[in-house]
Design a protein around this motif. Structure first.
Motif, PDB file in Angstrom:
ATOM      1  N   LEU A 139       0.858  -1.191   0.000  1.00 41.70           N
ATOM      2  CA  LEU A 139       0.000   0.000   0.000  1.00 41.70           C
ATOM      3  C   LEU A 139       0.885   1.229   0.000  1.00 41.70           C
ATOM      4  O   LEU A 139       1.709   1.421   0.896  1.00 41.70           O
ATOM      5  N   GLN A 140       0.703   2.084  -1.021  1.00 39.50           N
ATOM      6  CA  GLN A 140       1.509   3.296  -1.152  1.00 39.50           C
ATOM      7  C   GLN A 140       0.619   4.513  -0.940  1.00 39.50           C
ATOM      8  O   GLN A 140      -0.290   4.790  -1.723  1.00 39.50           O
ATOM      9  N   ASP A 141       0.883   5.237   0.131  1.00 37.19           N
ATOM     10  CA  ASP A 141       0.162   6.480   0.412  1.00 37.19           C
ATOM     11  C   ASP A 141       0.704   7.578  -0.486  1.00 37.19           C
ATOM     12  O   ASP A 141       1.915   7.722  -0.661  1.00 37.19           O
ATOM     13  N   LEU A 142      -0.196   8.392  -1.037  1.00 37.99           N
ATOM     14  CA  LEU A 142       0.223   9.441  -1.966  1.00 37.99           C
ATOM     15  C   LEU A 142       0.146  10.847  -1.379  1.00 37.99           C
ATOM     16  O   LEU A 142       0.659  11.785  -1.992  1.00 37.99           O
ATOM     17  N   THR A 143      -0.494  11.012  -0.218  1.00 39.48           N
ATOM     18  CA  THR A 143      -0.711  12.378   0.287  1.00 39.48           C
ATOM     19  C   THR A 143      -0.368  12.594   1.754  1.00 39.48           C
ATOM     20  O   THR A 143      -0.082  13.705   2.165  1.00 39.48           O
ATOM     21  N   GLY A 144      -0.435  11.562   2.569  1.00 47.13           N
ATOM     22  CA  GLY A 144      -0.271  11.745   4.006  1.00 47.13           C
ATOM     23  C   GLY A 144      -1.520  12.258   4.697  1.00 47.13           C
ATOM     24  O   GLY A 144      -1.494  12.529   5.906  1.00 47.13           O
ATOM     25  N   PHE A 145      -2.609  12.365   3.964  1.00 44.29           N
ATOM     26  CA  PHE A 145      -3.837  12.917   4.530  1.00 44.29           C
ATOM     27  C   PHE A 145      -4.923  11.843   4.717  1.00 44.29           C
ATOM     28  O   PHE A 145      -6.004  11.919   4.158  1.00 44.29           O
TER      29      PHE A 145
END
Length: 598
Positions: A139-145
């Motif tokens: 799982l790759q988060d793209l925003t941190g939000f």
């Protein structure tokens, strides 16, 4: 501290035993909270009563978090349809929680978390071709939000969308994960305490030191509840004004001083101290990360509770003679069928001058505190069009939050809409911080968000009803009942939306006000600490038997901790005399009061 905790509870060792089971139709279900490497993703179980599951969330405060990883075994090679259960948590019109799923290094075509739909549901990820016995998921988060994902389903031979209706979804989970088949008996206890906040921890220690065999069940990895480093609310209420000076000794042991609310230094809240004290008790068995969701009852007696590990999904069953609901939400009482109240009573009903004119669903809200810290160089924070909108005319010029950052107030149900409350708080925090960083640069250029709570600090929800319901008159008149136990000192502190906040965010308030109505030290009757209709159920904490008005004073944590100490003593006497919590009051009150005094 957390590394030491993982040495004690090596959850990763049982990961592969309960991550997935294979159904007859070649389906593989992966619960994301069971990923063996979480990276920077965190487990959120706060909506378990609604979702019947925990999930992973990318809580990066605006910076993408490290990848989460899992290795998944497949029953056979071939083509599998991929489904992800997720949502867009802030669709205005498209939210910030974007993430990708990689299978053996190859990204699925869709970007998830940006659908514009705030409902939890399954989204198609296309198809994959499995050519070996296992694959790696990333799982790759793209925003941190705060992107989030509940589960991933791989289906061979069927393109049918998995069920979103809860009963059918529960059935799918039970079949593919083998939840009930894997149920583990944890033993029989004299006292089972559900809820590891200050009240529950004190109840468990009190009973264990008196010789009872105690289970303490907590649904998070840390003890202390609102006083843990996950929430960071300081302890309030006095111990030195007690009618019974020795009551509060256990609270003092757990007390790590007064770091204030939202202190950016996690160590100030004494997580390690609380664990060490609990682990030192030979009669006390601690079960963290376990959410109790089922009660087995017979003739108004709780026989057992069932919980699920929020990380591994291992099902656990606890039997006991007595139970204590220290969950704050009255979760165990609700599951067992205990009488309860939620919201405000009317003046006509209670005779209280501070009660509402008409009964309603209004409750005090939930806080997600935050803090910033100075840094050496200029930093940036993105614009947040999906968050609440602030302006020169209205913003909150603070470097750190306090208790006022609060959402609820009857606009949300603090139990069934806990996720929406937390998310609304996050939209307020991020929106305000974005404004400060981009429009008040002289002051905030060299400050960064250091910490934002993703676990809500809840104030009010259910109040379980006992043989006595504490009222405003009991408090202000200082009534001393024969079963007077805990001495409380906090003001009648009933929060309401801040007027200016209401002006700019009508029906979306996130900032509170209060009027402290001071009281002399008063006592809480023991009859407020057990259920009036579930015969072996105690309660301690903010879910005890009070009116909404009286609750405004009893809810603070040093006071709640003393309630726990009293419950531990009452459980000891109940077992010794083979009686009920009510029986302690009716038949053994002099002995009970002697214990509290001496």
């Amino acid at each position: 501290m957390m590394n030491d905790f993982l040495k004690i509870y090596p959850l990763s060792l049982i990961f592969f035993f309960c991550l997935l089971r294979l159904g007859a139709q070649e389906q593989v279900l992966v619960e994301t909270e069971s990923f063996h490497q979480k990276g920077g993703w965190v487990i959120d179980q706060q909506s378990f009563p609604v979702l019947h599951s925990s999930y992973l969330m990318a809580h990066g405060m605006g910076r993408p978090v490290a990848d989460a990883r899992a290795t998944v075994k497949f029953p056979k090679k071939g083509t599998y349809k991929v489904w992800l259960r997720t949502k867009d948590w802030a669709p205005y019109p498209v939210g910030p929680g974007k993430f990708k799923l990689y299978v053996d290094g190859k990204a699925l075509a869709p970007t998830f978390g940006e659908s514009g739909d705030s409902a939890w549901k399954w989204y198609s990820g296309g198809e994959i071709n499995v050519e070996k016995d296992s694959v790696e998921l990333v799982l790759q988060d793209l925003t941190g939000f705060n992107g989030r994902i509940d589960a991933i389903l791989f289906s061979n031979g069927s393109d049918a969308e998995p069920p979103n209706e809860l009963v059918a979804l529960d059935k799918l989970r039970n079949e593919l994960l083998g939840l009930r088949a894997g149920l583990k008996e944890m033993g029989d206890f004299d006292l089972v305490v559900v809820g590891g906040g200050v009240a529950g921890t004190c109840a468990a220690i009190s009973a264990a030191r008196l010789g009872l065999k105690v289970a303490l069940i907590q649904d998070r990895p840390l003890l202390g509840g609102n006083n843990s480093s996950e929430v960071r609310v300081h302890l309030m209420g006095d111990l030195d004004k007690s009618y019974y000076p020795k009551l509060g000794r256990i609270v003092r042991e757990l007390d790590n001083g007064d770091p204030g609310n939202g202190n950016p230094n996690a160590k100030e809240y004494g997580d390690a101290r609380k664990f060490a004290i609990v682990k030192a008790e030979k009669n006390l068995s601690l079960f963290v990360n376990t959410h109790v969701y089922q009660a087995e009852t017979e003739n108004n007696i709780v026989k057992a509770v069932v919980g699920r590990d929020i990380e591994t999904n291992q099902e656990k069953r606890f039997t006991g003679k007595y139970f204590a609901d220290c969950t704050g939400d009255g979760t165990l009482g609700f599951l067992a069928g205990a009488d309860f109240r939620m919201g405000r009573e009317s003046k006509q009903e209670t005779g209280e001058t501070l009660a509402a004119d008409k009964a309603d669903d209004f409750t005090l809200g939930t806080s997600n505190l935050w803090a910033s810290l100075p840094v050496d160089s200029v930093t940036t924070f993105p614009e947040t069009p999906w968050a609440l909108t602030f302006s020169d005319e209205y913003h909150i010029d603070e470097e750190q939050s306090d208790w006022q950052w609060e959402t609820g107030f009857g606009n949300f149900n603090t139990i069934t809409e806990a996720e929406q409350i937390r998310d609304h708080n996050l939209r307020a925090v991020y929106g305000n911080w974005s404004y400060l960083k981009n429009h008040k640069r002289d002051k905030y250029d060299k400050r960064d968000l250091a910490w934002v709570a993703y676990i809500g600090g809840k104030r009010e929800s259910r109040r379980l009803l006992g043989d006595h319901i504490l009222t405003q008159m009991d408090i202000q008149e200082g009534k001393i009942y024969p079963d007077a136990t805990v001495t409380a000192t906090w003001t009648i502190d009933l929060h309401f939306p801040d007027k200016k906040n209401s002006l700019y965010f009508p029906d979306e308030e996130f900032f509170a006000g209060t009027k402290h109505i001071r009281v002399a030290p008063y006592t809480i009757p023991y009859r407020c600490l057990y259920s009036r209709n579930i015969n072996n159920l105690f309660m301690a904490g903010r879910d005890i038997s009070t009116t909404h008005v009286a609750f405004g004073s009893t809810r603070v944590m040093r006071t709640c901790g003393m309630m726990g100490e009293v419950v531990g003593m009452a459980a000891f006497l109940a077992k010794e005399h083979q009686t009920t919590p009510r029986g302690v009051y009716e038949k053994h009150l002099p002995e009970f009061m002697g214990m509290i005094k001496d």
